[in-house]
Design a protein around this motif. Structure first.
Motif: not given
Length: 160
Positions: A65-74
């Motif tokens: 799930x997205x977290x702050x500025x990071x998208x799924x898959x980070x």
């Protein structure tokens, strides 16, 4: 001033002609205020707690799930690195909940490192930039007498 604040300040300097002066001042005051380390760490600890609620694929260790500025898959280590660069006590402190013994070997080595002392024997194997590091190798202080000096002195041809 870091690069992000510098760019924000330059952008505000360009925009100040198009917005009310009081709005310009409010933004500039916010950009130029220096946060205390405690305040910054408290904010990072809150974000860390939020990160703990982000679903993660256990096989890939990537967020789902997205977290702050990071998208799924980070990958989690990219986010850990971000925290490590900003949190004053480092990522290990966050990972282990601030436990005193979260890295016992590092703690032990740090204790030994504090026992190193200034040394003038530049031709000794244990001299590193003017500091005796004998204790880090042998985990005991070198034997030094008034008559003979350092009994544990070990000649090094490279340092001469």
């Amino acid at each position: 001033m870091n690069e992000v604040k510098r760019q924000a300040t330059e952008t505000m300097d360009e925009l100040h002609q198009t917005i009310p002066y009081c709005s310009y001042c409010a933004v500039m005051d916010g950009l130029q205020e220096i946060e205390t380390l405690r305040d910054r760490d408290e904010e990072l600890e809150k974000l860390w707690a939020e990160f703990g609620d982000v679903p993660m694929n256990p096989e890939t260790e990537c967020i789902e799930a997205p977290f702050m500025g990071w998208g799924v898959g980070i990958h989690r280590e990219e986010i850990w690195s971000w925290f490590d660069q900003r949190y004053s006590k480092g990522i290990a402190y966050l990972l282990y909940g601030g436990a005193e013994d979260y890295v016992p070997e590092t703690k032990r080595l740090y204790g030994l490192r504090k026992r190193c002392f200034e040394c003038e024997s530049r031709s000794c194997q244990f001299n590193h930039d003017g500091e005796c590091r004998f204790v880090l190798v042998h985990e005991r202080e070198p034997q030094i007498t008034e008559a003979d000096g350092c009994i544990d002195y070990d000649y090094s041809e490279e340092n001469t």
